[in-house]
Design a protein around this motif. Sequence first.
Motif, mmCIF file in Angstrom:
data_model
loop_
_atom_site.group_PDB
_atom_site.id
_atom_site.type_symbol
_atom_site.label_atom_id
_atom_site.label_comp_id
_atom_site.label_asym_id
_atom_site.label_seq_id
_atom_site.Cartn_x
_atom_site.Cartn_y
_atom_site.Cartn_z
ATOM 1 N N THR A 180 0.857 -1.178 0.000
ATOM 2 C CA THR A 180 0.000 0.000 0.000
ATOM 3 C C THR A 180 0.892 1.226 0.000
ATOM 4 N N LEU A 181 0.705 2.081 -0.991
ATOM 5 C CA LEU A 181 1.582 3.237 -1.179
ATOM 6 C C LEU A 181 0.777 4.515 -1.016
ATOM 7 N N ASP A 182 1.294 5.431 -0.241
ATOM 8 C CA ASP A 182 0.690 6.764 -0.104
ATOM 9 C C ASP A 182 1.819 7.767 0.108
ATOM 10 N N GLU A 183 2.576 7.966 -0.943
ATOM 11 C CA GLU A 183 3.705 8.889 -0.861
ATOM 12 C C GLU A 183 4.027 9.420 -2.253
ATOM 13 N N PRO A 184 4.695 10.557 -2.325
ATOM 14 C CA PRO A 184 5.103 11.415 -1.210
ATOM 15 C C PRO A 184 3.893 12.065 -0.540
ATOM 16 N N ARG A 185 3.984 12.246 0.761
ATOM 17 C CA ARG A 185 2.889 12.834 1.524
ATOM 18 C C ARG A 185 2.793 14.328 1.238
ATOM 19 N N THR A 186 1.585 14.841 1.423
ATOM 20 C CA THR A 186 1.361 16.272 1.223
ATOM 21 C C THR A 186 0.833 16.890 2.514
#
Length: 712
Positions: A555-561
């Motif tokens: 599960t990927l959620d990057e780069p973060r904001t």
Amino acid sequence: MPVPVGRRGVRPRDEAKLRGEHRFAAMLHAPGELHAATVRSPVARAVIRRVDTAAALTVPGAVTALTGADVPGRRLGSKVVDQPVLADREVRHAGEPVAVVVATSPRAARAMAAAVSLDLDVLPPLIDPRRALGPGAPPIGPAGNLVATARTCRGDARGRRVVRRTWRTGRQDAAFLAPEAGLAVPDPDGTVHLWVATQDLHADHQQVCRALGLSADELVLHHSGIGGAFGGREDITVQAHLVLAALRTGRPVRMVYGRAESLIAHPSRHPMLAEVELTYDDDGRFVSLRTRTLLDGGAYAHTSAPVTGIVHDFSAGMYRFAAVDLETTAVYTNNPPAGAMRGFGATQACFLIESTVDAVAAELGVDPVELRRRNLLEPGEPLATTGQPLTGCADPRAVLAAALAVAEPAGPPAYGARRGTGVALGIKSAGLGHGRPDPATAEVRLTPDGVEVVSAAADAGQGVEEVLRRVVGHHLPGVPVAVRAADTRFPTAGGSKASRQTMASGGAAARAAERLAGRLRDRARVLGRPVPDRWTPADLTALLGSDAVWCERVTLDEPRTGPDRPHKAFQVIAHRAVVDVDELTGECVVVQLVCAQDCGRAVDPVGAEGQLVGGTVQGAGFALWEERAVDAAGRQLTTGFGDYLLAGATDVPEVVPVIVEHPHPELAFGAKGIGEGPAVSSPAAVAAAVRAASGDPVPAIPLRRATPRVPA
């Protein structure tokens, strides 16, 4: 075997479409199916006194009729939960669903819908968005008429010279070729399975479960073939109605919209009214920018809040200003709802700022291209609105130069026409941004027979399946790769929107494949076997065994904001348009369109070029022809592609896609989302070319035709 990353090739899904084997939503059937049709309000604002279905239930083949009284009182809405499944107390826009009828045949369902009687207390609608926040405006939204607003005020410098302009954009439709359709099938275990053409299975699942009072495991959503989307399938249309009907009847229920219903059922691009003041010095250096931008959100919120944010964030383009005073507001009206549409607000922002830059060039009598170069940000400088540095992307000057390097068409304009050339620079984020969760899950399963990639990402024609196949094949060369579309029992891939799937699902799949490749190499070393450049079935059997399955789920959620970095990545685009304008009639003929865009890395070059061409033509259509017309009573006049003017084959000129590759350091293969970018600056470039050819100021799009002028 998958085509290598960056290599040209044909997508298997495209071959299936050409052979007629791809199953779109309207092609789905189930034994014993029923057919549903929607009853819609003929007026824009009214109190509902009664919905009488008695006559409809006497139609031969009638099964049931559903109204707002049959819904548990909950609401739909992806951002603001403000929309009923079926209008229950009031009508807020013409075309709002009031009832759903179910019959044994499509003809009987249509006859039932025509027999439903609506007793409405019609009220004066609020049509003009400029009145929405003024005194005496009727409240349309749940807490008034303000949907969202954004404000940025920094600095107090002013230049010696000033231009003031008012710009307007219209109500463009996504105009996908396959109208909305779906099939809901109840299972004996009490679960309902829904096959539907959508951009985001899990978001639909969440909304329908909430609106109908279902637990998450009582509903399963599956992908069907999607005949185009462009943002128009982000919101709920047939989904809740089908599930409700299947639950009520206990039988499979199918629904297919016609074109007229499709055009009223899904949201349009937000119409914009913007008052702009730009001050500058005698040498053409920009000093300050002031904007007051109003967006017509229509009767329900849909995605108006995030669209407002994108319009606001990119209203200053990529230009340097010592001072900005920007305000962007979206309001409720009784017009048809507005929502997601390719470009997602950056298209309106680009028309606003690029048209103003052209106005400055005209006032100074300077070359519009040189004026842009003089005022563009350098890489690493902060954007005037958000303060986020312009990093991870190509220098906008380089993208502009790539567009200008293409030779202009040879030969003179047509007899009686003047030729004009216009340019525009666009910027749009990729990914949801603003700190919002943006996860995507992909699973890669390796066996001696090959690799299977599992993802719930919607392939709406943008080619995410091919991206998954290629990025996994890169890390496991020589291994056959298949892609399986998951349903909502698998974790979310997020929506196919915001130009995010190559970054998000592609990044997750690449990381999972990289881990499996690392495990293979480690296993080979332990067994004392050489690590090959390409894996063969014999290699895999020797390392995995004959029936082993290795699996990696990422599960990927990057780069973060967040506040300091509101956007994951930037799409930077340049368009050049060449247009001939007839001096007597004002008719505009597009002669050539060039789109140069920084793609980071083109994982699938043919697919990337297709995105650049398609989005560019869609943007040109917005500039010249495309608009869902609404009358003074809020009723939509556009009923089909006979009066919604799309570019036909004879309207599409030479379109030259130019891929610029500036790899993003934080993304897999450096590849950025690109799908929305081509529709961002194409309209502004076409409008600029019309101005250059005709002298018409083009204050609003779609233009339809320039103001005729007779040669001296």
